[in-house]
Structures are given as structure tokens and as C-alpha cells.
Design a protein around this motif. Structure first.
Motif, PDB file in Angstrom:
ATOM      1  N   HIS A 130      25.566 -49.655  -2.437  1.00 47.00           N
ATOM      2  CA  HIS A 130      24.817 -50.913  -2.491  1.00 47.00           C
ATOM      3  C   HIS A 130      24.734 -51.502  -1.088  1.00 47.00           C
ATOM      4  O   HIS A 130      25.751 -51.777  -0.469  1.00 47.00           O
ATOM      5  N   GLU A 186      29.968 -49.351 -11.492  1.00 47.53           N
ATOM      6  CA  GLU A 186      29.202 -49.578 -12.706  1.00 47.53           C
ATOM      7  C   GLU A 186      29.921 -48.882 -13.853  1.00 47.53           C
ATOM      8  O   GLU A 186      30.467 -47.792 -13.684  1.00 47.53           O
ATOM      9  N   ARG A 234      28.049 -46.891  -7.255  1.00 50.52           N
ATOM     10  CA  ARG A 234      26.676 -46.970  -6.761  1.00 50.52           C
ATOM     11  C   ARG A 234      26.746 -47.524  -5.342  1.00 50.52           C
ATOM     12  O   ARG A 234      27.393 -48.546  -5.100  1.00 50.52           O
ATOM     13  N   TYR A 242      32.708 -44.659 -15.820  1.00 51.27           N
ATOM     14  CA  TYR A 242      32.331 -45.410 -14.629  1.00 51.27           C
ATOM     15  C   TYR A 242      31.810 -44.490 -13.536  1.00 51.27           C
ATOM     16  O   TYR A 242      32.031 -43.284 -13.556  1.00 51.27           O
ATOM     17  N   LEU A 293      29.586 -47.695 -18.030  1.00 54.24           N
ATOM     18  CA  LEU A 293      28.586 -47.333 -19.025  1.00 54.24           C
ATOM     19  C   LEU A 293      28.986 -47.903 -20.378  1.00 54.24           C
ATOM     20  O   LEU A 293      30.095 -47.677 -20.856  1.00 54.24           O
ATOM     21  N   VAL A 350      29.681 -50.235  -5.265  1.00 59.07           N
ATOM     22  CA  VAL A 350      29.621 -51.085  -6.440  1.00 59.07           C
ATOM     23  C   VAL A 350      29.994 -50.219  -7.642  1.00 59.07           C
ATOM     24  O   VAL A 350      29.440 -49.140  -7.825  1.00 59.07           O
ATOM     25  N   GLU A 362      28.759 -58.017 -15.580  1.00 53.30           N
ATOM     26  CA  GLU A 362      27.737 -57.873 -16.626  1.00 53.30           C
ATOM     27  C   GLU A 362      28.344 -57.302 -17.903  1.00 53.30           C
ATOM     28  O   GLU A 362      28.024 -57.727 -19.008  1.00 53.30           O
ATOM     29  N   ALA A 363      29.244 -56.330 -17.729  1.00 49.41           N
ATOM     30  CA  ALA A 363      29.879 -55.688 -18.878  1.00 49.41           C
ATOM     31  C   ALA A 363      30.763 -56.683 -19.636  1.00 49.41           C
ATOM     32  O   ALA A 363      30.757 -56.707 -20.867  1.00 49.41           O
ATOM     33  N   SER A 382      23.683 -48.079 -21.207  1.00 51.41           N
ATOM     34  CA  SER A 382      23.407 -49.124 -20.219  1.00 51.41           C
ATOM     35  C   SER A 382      24.482 -49.096 -19.146  1.00 51.41           C
ATOM     36  O   SER A 382      25.673 -49.224 -19.453  1.00 51.41           O
ATOM     37  N   TRP A 383      24.070 -48.916 -17.890  1.00 52.39           N
ATOM     38  CA  TRP A 383      24.991 -49.006 -16.756  1.00 52.39           C
ATOM     39  C   TRP A 383      25.029 -50.457 -16.307  1.00 52.39           C
ATOM     40  O   TRP A 383      23.987 -51.049 -16.027  1.00 52.39           O
ATOM     41  N   LEU A 384      26.224 -51.026 -16.236  1.00 52.87           N
ATOM     42  CA  LEU A 384      26.392 -52.435 -15.904  1.00 52.87           C
ATOM     43  C   LEU A 384      27.479 -52.616 -14.851  1.00 52.87           C
ATOM     44  O   LEU A 384      28.431 -51.830 -14.795  1.00 52.87           O
ATOM     45  N   THR A 385      27.348 -53.669 -14.049  1.00 54.37           N
ATOM     46  CA  THR A 385      28.457 -54.034 -13.177  1.00 54.37           C
ATOM     47  C   THR A 385      29.568 -54.582 -14.078  1.00 54.37           C
ATOM     48  O   THR A 385      29.325 -54.931 -15.244  1.00 54.37           O
TER      49      THR A 385
END
Length: 169
Positions: free
Chosen positions: A33, A46, A31, A28, A48, A44, A144-145, A138-141
Motif C-alpha cells: 500500500h 487483509e 497488500r 490473511y 478473508l 497492509v 473493516e473485518a 471478501s478481502w477486508l482490512t
């Protein structure tokens, strides 16, 4: 600098009570924001995730915990091999049991696995890593993950990670 190479084979694999022992992590980062140009920015988180060469959905880096390493060392190694990231290994998030369809062997005919999963605060993304030819990062919130997790047990790990993170902030 020597080239990184992924470990292969099962000779050093650990087993316990009919389960293959696995170690992995949720990489993690934070970020910054800003919404609508507001000067007060919120951090935020994120995480991986990586693709699996064997099917749809995303995964967290994980793999067999071997006889010559601790679970923590195995988690760090898997993050480098599969996701090409380095950082600070934080706390263990928990131990999770699951059944592997792809990793059944004489020591574990039912494919039962027990994974020790850790939080890994990412400090470096490598340009080159052992499994880059078969893995995409892929980096995701976190929401999203959750939607992208290939396995139910990884969703549980992510929820536990979210609780762990709240306690740390």
C-alpha cells in the motif's frame, strides 16, 4: 485434477464435554500500500471473510472437526471448502466457545461449540471451490473485518489474531 467436494453430515463429528468441536481459520495476506505515491510502502494486512447463507454479516471459514482428522486438517479443509483458499497454516490463535443456533443435535442439544481458530497465510485463491454457489469472498482490512463480523466471538478472535500478527512482525 479431481473436483473438490465439501463434506456433509454429522456422522464423523467430534464432541467433548457436551460441546461440538469446530476448527477454522483467519485467512490473511499482505497488500502493498502506497499512500500519495510515496516510495516507502507499508504492508497492509487483509483478512478473508465469507458470507453466511443463513443471515447477514460475515464469517471466517470454520466447521465441524471430524474423527478422521486433526484440528489443523479440519481448519485447512474448511478454508478450501467454504472460502476456496489454500496456504500455510500458522499458529493457533486460540479456542473460543460459542452457542450455535443452527447446529443443535442430540449430542449437543444446547448448540454449544468450541472452536480452535488458526491463522492461515493465503498463497492461492481457487477459481472453483465446493461452496462457491453459496459463499462470496471478501478481502477486508482488520478494522473493516471487525465492523463486518456476524458473531461477537469472531471479533474476539480477530483481536487476538491482530495481537498474534504484531508479535510476528
Amino acid at each position: 485434477m479431481s473436483e473438490l467436494v465439501a463434506r456433509t453430515g454429522r456422522l464423523q463429528q467430534r464432541y467433548e464435554g457436551g460441546c461440538r468441536l469446530v476448527a477454522g481459520c483467519i485467512p490473511y495476506k499482505f497488500r502493498d500500500h502506497c499512500e500519495d505515491g510515496d516510495a516507502d510502502s507499508a504492508k497492509v494486512v487483509e483478512v478473508l471473510m465469507i458470507n453466511s447463507p443463513s443471515g447477514p454479516g460475515l464469517l471466517f471459514p470454520k466447521g465441524g472437526w471430524e474423527n478422521d482428522e486433526t484440528a489443523e486438517e479440519a481448519a485447512v479443509r474448511e478454508a478450501i471448502e467454504e472460502a476456496g483458499v489454500r496456504g500455510d497454516l500458522m499458529d493457533v490463535i486460540g479456542d473460543y466457545q460459542f452457542k450455535s443456533k443452527t447446529h443443535q443435535d442430540e449430542c449437543c442439544p444446547d448448540g454449544l461449540c468450541k472452536a480452535a481458530m488458526y491463522a492461515l497465510f493465503v498463497k492461492e485463491e481457487l477459481e472453483s471451490w465446493p461452496e462457491q454457489s453459496t459463499r462470496t469472498r471478501s478481502w477486508l482490512t482488520i478494522p473493516e473485518a471487525v465492523d463486518s463480523c456476524r458473531h461477537k466471538w469472531m471479533e474476539e478472535t480477530l483481536k487476538d489474531f491482530s495481537s498474534w500478527l504484531e508479535d510476528k512482525m
